[in-house]
Scaffold this motif. Structure first.
Motif, PDB file in Angstrom:
ATOM      1  N   GLU A 172       0.826  -1.209   0.000  1.00  0.00           N
ATOM      2  CA  GLU A 172       0.000   0.000   0.000  1.00  0.00           C
ATOM      3  C   GLU A 172       0.865   1.266   0.000  1.00  0.00           C
ATOM      4  OE1 GLU A 172      -3.166   2.021   3.009  1.00  0.00           O
ATOM      5  OE2 GLU A 172      -3.352  -0.135   2.658  1.00  0.00           O
ATOM      6  N   THR A 173       1.960   1.239   0.758  1.00  0.00           N
ATOM      7  CA  THR A 173       2.853   2.406   0.852  1.00  0.00           C
ATOM      8  C   THR A 173       3.638   2.633  -0.430  1.00  0.00           C
ATOM      9  OG1 THR A 173       3.092   2.025   3.216  1.00  0.00           O
ATOM     10  CG2 THR A 173       4.731   3.438   2.184  1.00  0.00           C
ATOM     11  N   THR A 174       4.108   1.549  -1.054  1.00  0.00           N
ATOM     12  CA  THR A 174       4.993   1.679  -2.216  1.00  0.00           C
ATOM     13  C   THR A 174       4.276   1.643  -3.556  1.00  0.00           C
ATOM     14  OG1 THR A 174       5.343  -0.715  -2.314  1.00  0.00           O
ATOM     15  CG2 THR A 174       6.913   0.586  -0.991  1.00  0.00           C
ATOM     16  N   GLY A 175       3.073   1.045  -3.591  1.00  0.00           N
ATOM     17  CA  GLY A 175       2.385   0.875  -4.866  1.00  0.00           C
ATOM     18  C   GLY A 175       2.867  -0.349  -5.633  1.00  0.00           C
ATOM     19  N   ILE A 176       3.693  -1.167  -4.984  1.00  0.00           N
ATOM     20  CA  ILE A 176       4.196  -2.401  -5.601  1.00  0.00           C
ATOM     21  C   ILE A 176       3.298  -3.544  -5.124  1.00  0.00           C
ATOM     22  CG2 ILE A 176       6.169  -3.967  -5.778  1.00  0.00           C
ATOM     23  CD1 ILE A 176       7.960  -1.532  -5.024  1.00  0.00           C
ATOM     24  N   SER A 177       2.908  -4.406  -6.033  1.00  0.00           N
ATOM     25  CA  SER A 177       1.973  -5.486  -5.660  1.00  0.00           C
ATOM     26  C   SER A 177       2.598  -6.419  -4.615  1.00  0.00           C
ATOM     27  CB  SER A 177       1.568  -6.295  -6.891  1.00  0.00           C
ATOM     28  OG  SER A 177       2.644  -7.092  -7.329  1.00  0.00           O
ATOM     29  N   VAL A 178       1.712  -7.042  -3.832  1.00  0.00           N
ATOM     30  CA  VAL A 178       2.153  -7.995  -2.807  1.00  0.00           C
ATOM     31  C   VAL A 178       2.925  -9.140  -3.447  1.00  0.00           C
ATOM     32  CG1 VAL A 178       1.357  -9.663  -1.077  1.00  0.00           C
ATOM     33  CG2 VAL A 178       0.304  -7.408  -1.200  1.00  0.00           C
ATOM     34  N   SER A 179       2.447  -9.623  -4.588  1.00  0.00           N
ATOM     35  CA  SER A 179       3.126 -10.750  -5.243  1.00  0.00           C
ATOM     36  C   SER A 179       4.535 -10.369  -5.695  1.00  0.00           C
ATOM     37  CB  SER A 179       2.300 -11.278  -6.416  1.00  0.00           C
ATOM     38  OG  SER A 179       2.172 -10.305  -7.422  1.00  0.00           O
ATOM     39  N   LEU A 193       6.445  -8.005  -4.332  1.00  0.00           N
ATOM     40  CA  LEU A 193       7.253  -7.883  -3.114  1.00  0.00           C
ATOM     41  C   LEU A 193       7.659  -9.263  -2.601  1.00  0.00           C
ATOM     42  CD1 LEU A 193       5.268  -5.048  -1.296  1.00  0.00           C
ATOM     43  CD2 LEU A 193       7.574  -4.871  -2.268  1.00  0.00           C
ATOM     44  N   SER A 194       6.718 -10.200  -2.623  1.00  0.00           N
ATOM     45  CA  SER A 194       6.998 -11.564  -2.163  1.00  0.00           C
ATOM     46  C   SER A 194       8.078 -12.216  -3.031  1.00  0.00           C
ATOM     47  CB  SER A 194       5.714 -12.389  -2.194  1.00  0.00           C
ATOM     48  OG  SER A 194       5.978 -13.720  -1.814  1.00  0.00           O
ATOM     49  N   ARG A 195       7.958 -12.049  -4.356  1.00  0.00           N
ATOM     50  CA  ARG A 195       8.968 -12.622  -5.265  1.00  0.00           C
ATOM     51  C   ARG A 195      10.332 -11.976  -5.065  1.00  0.00           C
ATOM     52  NH1 ARG A 195       4.903 -11.879  -9.147  1.00  0.00           N
ATOM     53  NH2 ARG A 195       6.261 -10.478 -10.311  1.00  0.00           N
ATOM     54  N   LEU A 196      10.363 -10.674  -4.788  1.00  0.00           N
ATOM     55  CA  LEU A 196      11.636  -9.994  -4.499  1.00  0.00           C
ATOM     56  C   LEU A 196      12.295 -10.602  -3.264  1.00  0.00           C
ATOM     57  CD1 LEU A 196      10.989  -6.175  -5.032  1.00  0.00           C
ATOM     58  CD2 LEU A 196      12.789  -7.525  -6.104  1.00  0.00           C
ATOM     59  N   GLU A 197      11.501 -10.751  -2.198  1.00  0.00           N
ATOM     60  CA  GLU A 197      12.036 -11.267  -0.943  1.00  0.00           C
ATOM     61  C   GLU A 197      12.496 -12.718  -1.055  1.00  0.00           C
ATOM     62  OE1 GLU A 197       9.364 -10.641   2.317  1.00  0.00           O
ATOM     63  OE2 GLU A 197       9.611  -8.450   2.246  1.00  0.00           O
ATOM     64  N   SER A 198      11.827 -13.502  -1.892  1.00  0.00           N
ATOM     65  CA  SER A 198      12.195 -14.918  -2.028  1.00  0.00           C
ATOM     66  C   SER A 198      13.312 -15.118  -3.052  1.00  0.00           C
ATOM     67  CB  SER A 198      10.976 -15.738  -2.442  1.00  0.00           C
ATOM     68  OG  SER A 198      10.559 -15.363  -3.747  1.00  0.00           O
ATOM     69  N   GLY A 199      13.667 -14.070  -3.787  1.00  0.00           N
ATOM     70  CA  GLY A 199      14.730 -14.183  -4.779  1.00  0.00           C
ATOM     71  C   GLY A 199      14.245 -14.636  -6.137  1.00  0.00           C
ATOM     72  N   ARG A 200      12.917 -14.779  -6.297  1.00  0.00           N
ATOM     73  CA  ARG A 200      12.372 -15.203  -7.597  1.00  0.00           C
ATOM     74  C   ARG A 200      12.244 -14.047  -8.570  1.00  0.00           C
ATOM     75  NH1 ARG A 200       8.246 -17.844  -4.274  1.00  0.00           N
ATOM     76  NH2 ARG A 200       6.918 -16.262  -5.168  1.00  0.00           N
ATOM     77  N   ARG A 201      12.466 -12.828  -8.088  1.00  0.00           N
ATOM     78  CA  ARG A 201      12.446 -11.649  -8.961  1.00  0.00           C
ATOM     79  C   ARG A 201      13.705 -10.843  -8.687  1.00  0.00           C
ATOM     80  NH1 ARG A 201       8.013  -7.593 -11.059  1.00  0.00           N
ATOM     81  NH2 ARG A 201       9.469  -6.192 -12.091  1.00  0.00           N
ATOM     82  N   LYS A 202      14.376 -10.440  -9.770  1.00  0.00           N
ATOM     83  CA  LYS A 202      15.597  -9.649  -9.602  1.00  0.00           C
ATOM     84  C   LYS A 202      15.228  -8.216  -9.200  1.00  0.00           C
ATOM     85  CE  LYS A 202      18.944 -12.051 -12.347  1.00  0.00           C
ATOM     86  NZ  LYS A 202      20.040 -11.955 -13.261  1.00  0.00           N
ATOM     87  N   PRO A 203      15.983  -7.668  -8.256  1.00  0.00           N
ATOM     88  CA  PRO A 203      15.708  -6.291  -7.830  1.00  0.00           C
ATOM     89  C   PRO A 203      16.112  -5.283  -8.908  1.00  0.00           C
ATOM     90  CG  PRO A 203      17.618  -7.167  -6.670  1.00  0.00           C
ATOM     91  CD  PRO A 203      17.059  -8.284  -7.506  1.00  0.00           C
ATOM     92  N   SER A 204      15.355  -4.197  -8.991  1.00  0.00           N
ATOM     93  CA  SER A 204      15.684  -3.102  -9.907  1.00  0.00           C
ATOM     94  C   SER A 204      15.522  -1.801  -9.138  1.00  0.00           C
ATOM     95  CB  SER A 204      14.745  -3.115 -11.121  1.00  0.00           C
ATOM     96  OG  SER A 204      13.434  -2.770 -10.711  1.00  0.00           O
ATOM     97  N   LEU A 205      16.087  -0.741  -9.655  1.00  0.00           N
ATOM     98  CA  LEU A 205      15.950   0.568  -9.001  1.00  0.00           C
ATOM     99  C   LEU A 205      14.487   0.978  -8.890  1.00  0.00           C
ATOM    100  CD1 LEU A 205      18.858   2.783 -10.369  1.00  0.00           C
ATOM    101  CD2 LEU A 205      18.475   2.021  -8.034  1.00  0.00           C
ATOM    102  N   GLU A 206      13.704   0.670  -9.907  1.00  0.00           N
ATOM    103  CA  GLU A 206      12.283   1.032  -9.892  1.00  0.00           C
ATOM    104  C   GLU A 206      11.547   0.394  -8.728  1.00  0.00           C
ATOM    105  OE1 GLU A 206      11.452  -0.408 -13.774  1.00  0.00           O
ATOM    106  OE2 GLU A 206      11.541   1.580 -14.680  1.00  0.00           O
ATOM    107  N   LEU A 207      12.011  -0.760  -8.282  1.00  0.00           N
ATOM    108  CA  LEU A 207      11.384  -1.445  -7.151  1.00  0.00           C
ATOM    109  C   LEU A 207      12.049  -1.066  -5.825  1.00  0.00           C
ATOM    110  CD1 LEU A 207      10.977  -4.993  -8.745  1.00  0.00           C
ATOM    111  CD2 LEU A 207       9.175  -3.294  -8.350  1.00  0.00           C
TER     112      LEU A 207
END
Length: 188
Positions: free
Chosen positions: A28-35, A37-51
């Motif tokens: 809600e604070t960032t405008g990034i979907s829960v899914s 954020l979850s993928r970022l934290e689990s390493g299934r999504r590569k981090p980018s500056l936009e995130l």
């Protein structure tokens, strides 16, 4: 590089959990979907500056902390002065949000009060010269070594007395944050 990127997810989760923040609240604070954020934290999504930038802002931490950048050898703050309203303002803090510190050099041209209000709380300390502070019905002059603190929702203005420039250290924070001075207890 892969090792650095792989460590970002657990670091994001750790910072979020340390702040007792849910994925839904962070979304809600960032405008990034829960899914996402979850993928970022689990390493299934590569981090980018936009995130990472909105996450750093939401947690009020420098981007370096999120990615685990190695500490730099030089701890000095690289100050970039900004000219604003008859004053030179030098930011002394690097982290977004929370309490911010500034050094201001206010010229003699800023000597006519124009009262304003806004959310926040301010603490001022005079380094050199004399500072005129108009705060609601008060009109006072602070000299070297004197300090004032006030709720910025009160009509206020500060500037030069018109006689000479004034140097001021300013701490400004969101509503509810105040300067706390800790003094050692007196011994009998």
């Amino acid at each position: 590089m892969e090792d650095v990127l792989a460590a970002v997810g657990p670091r994001l989760r750790g910072i979020r959990q340390q702040r007792k923040c849910t994925l839904a609240a962070l979304s809600e604070t960032t405008g990034i979907s829960v899914s996402t954020l979850s993928r970022l934290e689990s390493g299934r999504r590569k981090p980018s500056l936009e995130l990472l930038l909105p996450i750093a802002h939401a947690h009020q931490v420098p981007l370096d902390e999120l990615v685990g950048a190695p500490p730099v050898g030089d701890p000095r703050v690289r100050m970039k002065p900004v000219e604003r309203g008859g004053a030179t303002v030098v930011p002394l803090t690097r982290q977004p949000g929370g309490l911010q510190a500034f050094k201001m050099v206010i010229g003699t041209t800023r000597s006519t009060p124009e009262l304003r209000t806004h959310d926040g709380y301010e603490w001022l300390y005079v380094l050199s010269g004399a500072l005129r502070l108009v705060l609601a019905e008060h009109d006072i002059v602070l000299k070297v070594g004197e300090a004032a603190e006030f709720d910025t929702r009160l009509p206020h203005w500060f500037g030069s007395t018109g006689e000479a420039p004034v140097e001021v250290l300013s701490l400004f924070g969101p509503q509810g944050e105040r300067m706390h001075v800790r003094a050692q207890p007196r011994t009998a």
